[in-house]
Design a protein around this motif. Structure first.
Motif, PDB file in Angstrom:
ATOM      1  N   HIS A  61      -9.099  -0.270  -4.878  1.00  0.00           N
ATOM      2  CA  HIS A  61      -8.668  -1.511  -5.478  1.00  0.00           C
ATOM      3  C   HIS A  61      -9.334  -1.997  -6.829  1.00  0.00           C
ATOM      4  O   HIS A  61     -10.253  -2.991  -6.814  1.00  0.00           O
ATOM      5  CB  HIS A  61      -9.097  -2.568  -4.346  1.00  0.00           C
ATOM      6  N   LYS A  62      -9.189  -1.028  -7.718  1.00  0.00           N
ATOM      7  CA  LYS A  62      -9.631  -1.718  -9.100  1.00  0.00           C
ATOM      8  C   LYS A  62      -8.797  -2.862  -9.499  1.00  0.00           C
ATOM      9  O   LYS A  62      -7.849  -3.078  -9.033  1.00  0.00           O
ATOM     10  CB  LYS A  62      -9.646  -0.380 -10.046  1.00  0.00           C
ATOM     11  N   LYS A  63      -9.368  -3.452 -10.648  1.00  0.00           N
ATOM     12  CA  LYS A  63      -8.842  -4.386 -11.343  1.00  0.00           C
ATOM     13  C   LYS A  63      -7.101  -4.162 -11.449  1.00  0.00           C
ATOM     14  O   LYS A  63      -6.906  -3.019 -12.313  1.00  0.00           O
ATOM     15  CB  LYS A  63      -9.379  -4.951 -12.507  1.00  0.00           C
ATOM     16  N   GLY A  64      -6.230  -4.973 -11.176  1.00  0.00           N
ATOM     17  CA  GLY A  64      -4.838  -4.702 -11.496  1.00  0.00           C
ATOM     18  C   GLY A  64      -4.083  -3.938 -10.426  1.00  0.00           C
ATOM     19  O   GLY A  64      -2.982  -3.554 -10.615  1.00  0.00           O
ATOM     20  N   ALA A  65      -4.715  -3.518  -9.528  1.00  0.00           N
ATOM     21  CA  ALA A  65      -4.275  -2.730  -8.375  1.00  0.00           C
ATOM     22  C   ALA A  65      -3.235  -3.631  -7.577  1.00  0.00           C
ATOM     23  O   ALA A  65      -3.538  -4.888  -7.366  1.00  0.00           O
ATOM     24  CB  ALA A  65      -5.454  -2.215  -7.210  1.00  0.00           C
ATOM     25  N   ILE A  66      -2.072  -3.146  -6.926  1.00  0.00           N
ATOM     26  CA  ILE A  66      -1.221  -3.734  -6.226  1.00  0.00           C
ATOM     27  C   ILE A  66      -1.188  -3.553  -4.937  1.00  0.00           C
ATOM     28  O   ILE A  66      -1.291  -2.454  -4.529  1.00  0.00           O
ATOM     29  CB  ILE A  66       0.166  -3.976  -6.557  1.00  0.00           C
ATOM     30  N   GLY A 105     -17.073  -3.223   3.903  1.00  0.00           N
ATOM     31  CA  GLY A 105     -15.715  -2.718   4.224  1.00  0.00           C
ATOM     32  C   GLY A 105     -15.649  -1.771   5.268  1.00  0.00           C
ATOM     33  O   GLY A 105     -14.930  -1.701   6.395  1.00  0.00           O
ATOM     34  N   LEU A 106     -16.826  -0.757   5.420  1.00  0.00           N
ATOM     35  CA  LEU A 106     -17.229  -0.128   6.617  1.00  0.00           C
ATOM     36  C   LEU A 106     -17.244  -0.746   7.768  1.00  0.00           C
ATOM     37  O   LEU A 106     -16.727  -0.391   8.979  1.00  0.00           O
ATOM     38  CB  LEU A 106     -18.335   1.005   6.246  1.00  0.00           C
ATOM     39  N   ALA A 107     -17.941  -1.890   7.734  1.00  0.00           N
ATOM     40  CA  ALA A 107     -18.069  -2.710   8.781  1.00  0.00           C
ATOM     41  C   ALA A 107     -16.890  -3.030   9.598  1.00  0.00           C
ATOM     42  O   ALA A 107     -16.739  -3.622  10.673  1.00  0.00           O
ATOM     43  CB  ALA A 107     -19.010  -3.745   8.584  1.00  0.00           C
ATOM     44  N   ARG A 108     -15.721  -3.234   8.611  1.00  0.00           N
ATOM     45  CA  ARG A 108     -14.461  -3.929   8.996  1.00  0.00           C
ATOM     46  C   ARG A 108     -13.482  -2.528   9.480  1.00  0.00           C
ATOM     47  O   ARG A 108     -12.342  -2.747   9.667  1.00  0.00           O
ATOM     48  CB  ARG A 108     -13.932  -4.632   8.089  1.00  0.00           C
ATOM     49  N   GLY A 109     -14.040  -1.221   9.608  1.00  0.00           N
ATOM     50  CA  GLY A 109     -13.382  -0.309  10.038  1.00  0.00           C
ATOM     51  C   GLY A 109     -12.675   0.466   8.915  1.00  0.00           C
ATOM     52  O   GLY A 109     -11.754   1.303   9.226  1.00  0.00           O
ATOM     53  N   ALA A 110     -13.245   0.360   7.529  1.00  0.00           N
ATOM     54  CA  ALA A 110     -12.703   1.151   6.622  1.00  0.00           C
ATOM     55  C   ALA A 110     -12.911   2.544   6.754  1.00  0.00           C
ATOM     56  O   ALA A 110     -14.185   3.043   6.977  1.00  0.00           O
ATOM     57  CB  ALA A 110     -13.000   0.513   5.422  1.00  0.00           C
ATOM     58  N   LEU A 116     -11.769  -3.896   0.074  1.00  0.00           N
ATOM     59  CA  LEU A 116     -10.587  -3.785   0.599  1.00  0.00           C
ATOM     60  C   LEU A 116     -10.225  -2.264   1.044  1.00  0.00           C
ATOM     61  O   LEU A 116      -9.327  -2.130   1.721  1.00  0.00           O
ATOM     62  CB  LEU A 116      -9.634  -4.517  -0.194  1.00  0.00           C
ATOM     63  N   ASP A 117     -11.005  -1.346   0.322  1.00  0.00           N
ATOM     64  CA  ASP A 117     -10.558  -0.252   0.222  1.00  0.00           C
ATOM     65  C   ASP A 117     -10.542   0.507   1.791  1.00  0.00           C
ATOM     66  O   ASP A 117     -11.537   0.296   2.569  1.00  0.00           O
ATOM     67  CB  ASP A 117     -11.470   0.703  -0.500  1.00  0.00           C
TER      68      ASP A 117
END
Length: 234
Positions: free
Chosen positions: A109-114, A151-156, A177-178
């Motif tokens: 999720h770098k800048k500009g990623a969709i 992110g890891l805490a959310r299951g990433a 978000l990754d």
């Protein structure tokens, strides 16, 4: 004779396939703030094929960017936004199917990623139509680690490489978000448009106070031309 005839029949199909590999689908997204152009990743084939079908059918024309958060992202694609009245809450619209998650370690999720929006689902399947474009922010080492831990805490399940961390500390993005949301494309021209949209006034539900409509057109363009014109390297 039959084998020779079969080969002759297959040659045009092979030529088309080889020609298509030399091209990519370039999307032009137009708004009142200007245009941005983006490509869709081959590593996420289900999302790419679905998005191409939608763009080719003019699905997105007239829809809104219905959710904007500066230094985070801008989101659109809700079918309900086509006829939404001022102040109407948006973000729950769909078209009746989902796209299976396609997490790829090299896509982040770098800048500009969709990325593909989604509901809170165990399988993390994507909305077929709602998408977001990352604006994000630049992170310090300490804050970046907090985002990774979030992110890891959310299951990433995403291992951040040193190169990815460096991008987050220079170009910026939204690292938490990754591994939780599918990245399936990248803006290669017009990032300033994302910045302009993200900073617009919004209501408490993050909907812009003034409607921001979009239109999209796609075309198959030679990869060499995309690289030469926009600096995107395959």
């Amino acid at each position: 004779m039959r084998k020779a005839l079969l080969i002759l029949l297959l040659l045009p199909l092979l030529a088309v396939g080889q020609n298509r590999k030399k091209k990519d689908y370039l999307v032009t997204l137009s708004t009142s703030f200007g245009q941005m152009r983006f490509v869709l990743h081959d590593q996420t084939p289900k999302h790419k094929a679905n998005f191409i079908r939608l763009v080719d059918s003019s699905y997105y024309d007239g829809l809104l960017f219905h959710r904007i958060i500066e230094k985070f992202m801008i989101q659109g694609g809700d079918p309900d936004s086509r006829t939404a009245v001022a102040g109407q809450e948006l973000g729950n619209g769909d078209i009746g199917y989902l796209v299976p998650a396609e997490f790829v370690p090299t896509l982040f999720h770098k800048k500009g990623a969709i990325g593909a929006a989604r509901d809170d689902r165990p399988d993390k399947a994507s909305s077929a139509v709602q998408f977001y474009i990352v604006q994000g922010r630049v992170w310090t080492d300490a804050d970046l680690q907090k985002q990774i831990d979030r992110g890891l805490a959310r299951g990433a399940k995403h291992d951040f490489t040193d190169d990815q961390k460096q991008v987050y500390k220079t170009l910026g993005g939204t690292p938490h978000l990754d591994g939780n949301y599918t990245v399936f494309g990248q803006v290669i021209d017009g990032l300033a448009v994302v910045d302009s949209i993200a900073k617009q006034p919004r209501n408490p539900k993050d909907r812009p106070l003034a409607d921001i409509k979009m239109t999209m057109k796609g075309e198959w363009v030679k990869k060499k031309r995309i690289t030469k014109q926009y600096g995107y390297v395959y």
